[in-house]
Design a protein around this motif. Structure first.
Motif, PDB file in Angstrom:
ATOM      1  N   TYR A 248       0.739  -1.188  -0.155  1.00 35.45           N
ATOM      2  CA  TYR A 248      -0.137   0.070  -0.120  1.00 35.45           C
ATOM      3  C   TYR A 248       0.964   1.212   0.194  1.00 35.45           C
ATOM      4  CZ  TYR A 248      -3.765   3.130   1.798  1.00 35.45           C
ATOM      5  OH  TYR A 248      -4.580   3.832   2.060  1.00 35.45           O
TER       6      TYR A 248
ATOM      7  N   CYS B 216       1.334   5.481  -2.057  1.00 36.63           N
ATOM      8  CA  CYS B 216       1.125   6.423  -3.122  1.00 36.63           C
ATOM      9  C   CYS B 216       2.398   6.947  -3.640  1.00 36.63           C
ATOM     10  CB  CYS B 216       0.106   7.458  -2.585  1.00 36.63           C
ATOM     11  SG  CYS B 216       1.287   8.901  -1.789  1.00 36.63           S
TER      12      CYS B 216
ATOM     13  N   TYR C 198      -7.563   3.389  -3.392  1.00 30.15           N
ATOM     14  CA  TYR C 198      -8.345   4.171  -2.278  1.00 30.15           C
ATOM     15  C   TYR C 198      -8.167   5.785  -2.590  1.00 30.15           C
ATOM     16  CZ  TYR C 198      -6.931  -0.235  -0.429  1.00 30.15           C
ATOM     17  OH  TYR C 198      -6.644  -1.812  -0.300  1.00 30.15           O
TER      18      TYR C 198
ATOM     19  N   PHE D  34      -7.245   7.460   4.522  1.00 28.51           N
ATOM     20  CA  PHE D  34      -6.062   6.566   3.267  1.00 28.51           C
ATOM     21  C   PHE D  34      -4.902   7.075   3.335  1.00 28.51           C
ATOM     22  CE2 PHE D  34     -10.954   6.440   2.184  1.00 28.51           C
ATOM     23  CZ  PHE D  34     -11.375   5.223   2.767  1.00 28.51           C
TER      24      PHE D  34
ATOM     25  N   TYR E  11      -1.235   1.107   6.370  1.00 28.09           N
ATOM     26  CA  TYR E  11      -2.723   0.206   5.866  1.00 28.09           C
ATOM     27  C   TYR E  11      -3.635  -0.396   6.837  1.00 28.09           C
ATOM     28  CZ  TYR E  11      -5.191  -3.365   3.654  1.00 28.09           C
ATOM     29  OH  TYR E  11      -5.878  -4.383   3.300  1.00 28.09           O
TER      30      TYR E  11
ATOM     31  N   PHE F 282      -9.908  -0.328   5.446  1.00 30.58           N
ATOM     32  CA  PHE F 282      -9.785   0.317   4.157  1.00 30.58           C
ATOM     33  C   PHE F 282     -10.355  -0.251   2.975  1.00 30.58           C
ATOM     34  CE2 PHE F 282      -5.788   3.214   5.605  1.00 30.58           C
ATOM     35  CZ  PHE F 282      -6.400   3.556   6.511  1.00 30.58           C
ATOM     36  N   ASP F 283     -10.388  -1.491   2.927  1.00 30.97           N
ATOM     37  CA  ASP F 283     -10.693  -2.212   1.827  1.00 30.97           C
ATOM     38  C   ASP F 283     -12.248  -2.247   1.213  1.00 30.97           C
ATOM     39  OD1 ASP F 283      -8.177  -3.087   1.147  1.00 30.97           O
ATOM     40  OD2 ASP F 283      -8.367  -5.118   1.671  1.00 30.97           O
TER      41      ASP F 283
ATOM     42  N   SER G  16     -13.744   0.400   1.496  1.00 37.39           N
ATOM     43  CA  SER G  16     -13.903   1.684   0.574  1.00 37.39           C
ATOM     44  C   SER G  16     -13.135   1.797  -0.829  1.00 37.39           C
ATOM     45  CB  SER G  16     -13.452   3.044   1.520  1.00 37.39           C
ATOM     46  OG  SER G  16     -14.108   3.139   2.678  1.00 37.39           O
ATOM     47  N   ALA G  17     -12.329   0.829  -0.972  1.00 37.96           N
ATOM     48  CA  ALA G  17     -11.752   0.709  -2.225  1.00 37.96           C
ATOM     49  C   ALA G  17     -12.136   0.377  -3.438  1.00 37.96           C
ATOM     50  CB  ALA G  17     -10.547  -0.481  -1.913  1.00 37.96           C
TER      51      ALA G  17
ATOM     52  N   SER H  51      -3.445   8.992  -5.193  1.00 39.78           N
ATOM     53  CA  SER H  51      -4.334   8.044  -4.464  1.00 39.78           C
ATOM     54  C   SER H  51      -3.518   6.703  -4.129  1.00 39.78           C
ATOM     55  CB  SER H  51      -5.370   7.441  -5.623  1.00 39.78           C
ATOM     56  OG  SER H  51      -6.321   8.298  -5.947  1.00 39.78           O
TER      57      SER H  51
END
Ligand SMILES: [Fe+2]
Length: 316
Positions: free
Chosen positions: A142, A144, A163, A169, A189, A193-194, A196-197, A214
């Protein structure tokens, strides 16, 4: 590929509205381009400079932590390198391919010209292409990235989780720290969270792009994966990155928490000057020059296909 051949065959009118606002999945034809045939990639691997690729072996330590070690191709033929990766626990990232082979730069330019033709006003100032070859079941943690990104699948299948670039996130301070370090790194991570992924199953001929910064993570299916990553810097992206870096410098060196994300006006220009001065400073070199030592080389005659190097061989 010539400019009258289309790469983005699945582009829809609403993709222009969604670009950089949502993750979008667009059918493409790069997986059929001769430059991405296995023989072409094998030949590219054989002449790729050592300081421009990362060959990484991953394993798990006894306490369950994932460990990365960086290695050297050590003269192994390109097809054997690809076969070794297909065998497991390795990935190879050829960075900035267009810099070492003009044909890839031309293809990248033509592809982004197609995107620009569909989105008036989208005019990146710089583009880069990387080629990532990774093992069955390999995972990208995870994280960005600072520039705009797209992921183009060439071989194999992978699941990509994307995300929103906002708390929880992505915390503002984490993004500033990435700008400060100069490279992406693991973000905090949490499995919840998943829920909302956005989740995409990417196959050859699929391209995925997402809003700037993201967070995302990737799970390969049980097959060799070859993907092209492209990054683009627009003026807006560059200014955002300058602001993140200036905020990190203010916080770390002056204890001042700045918040404005304005990308014009006096406050922006003051931050642009500050981050430019910091980049020229010796501190920037200290922070941003960290690199991993080379700890193994590929060798098809060795058990496991690789030989550990003594630590005295760092950087060879
Ligand atoms: Fe990424």
């Amino acid at each position: 590929m010539t400019s009258d051949e289309r790469t983005l065959v699945g582009w829809q009118a609403d993709h222009a509205e969604q670009w950089n606002r949502a993750a979008i999945h667009v059918p493409h034809t790069l997986h059929r381009a001769p430059l991405f045939a296995l023989d072409a990639l094998a030949e590219l691997i054989e002449r790729y400079p050592k300081d421009a690729y990362a060959l990484v072996h991953t394993n798990h330590t006894s306490d369950g932590q994932r460990r990365w070690r960086e290695g050297d191709r050590a003269g192994m033929p390109g097809r054997q390198v690809i076969d070794a990766i297909a065998g497991g626990s390795l990935w190879l990232n050829l960075r900035d391919v267009g810099r070492y082979d003009r044909r890839y730069a031309d293809l990248l330019d033509a592809t982004y010209a197609e995107i620009g033709a569909r989105m008036p006003g989208f005019a990146p100032r710089s583009l880069k292409m990387g080629i990532l070859i990774s093992s069955p079941r390999a995972q990208v943690h995870y994280h960005c990235d600072l520039p705009g990104q797209a992921l183009w699948q060439i071989v194999g299948r992978k699941r990509v989780y994307v995300y929103a670039p906002q708390p929880p996130f992505l915390e503002r301070q984490a993004l500033e720290d990435i700008a400060y370090a100069g490279f992406e790194f693991k973000l905090d991570y949490r499995p919840e969270f998943d829920a909302s992924a956005q989740v995409f199953d990417l196959a050859p001929g699929g391209m995925l792009t997402w809003p700037l910064n993201s967070p995302h993570r990737v799970d390969n299916e049980d097959c060799l994966n070859i993907s092209v990553t492209t990054e683009h810097w627009t003026d807006d992206n560059r200014r955002s990155q300058q602001i993140h870096l200036a905020h990190a410098v203010l916080r770390r060196h002056l204890g001042w928490s700045a918040r404005s994300q304005a990308r014009s006006g006096p406050s922006y220009w003051a931050k642009a000057a500050l981050q430019a001065a910091w980049r020229r400073s010796p501190w920037a070199a200290q922070v941003q020059q960290a690199s991993r030592p080379v700890e193994f080389r590929l060798d098809p005659r060795a058990p496991g296909g690789m030989v550990d190097l003594p630590t005295a061989d760092h950087g060879q």
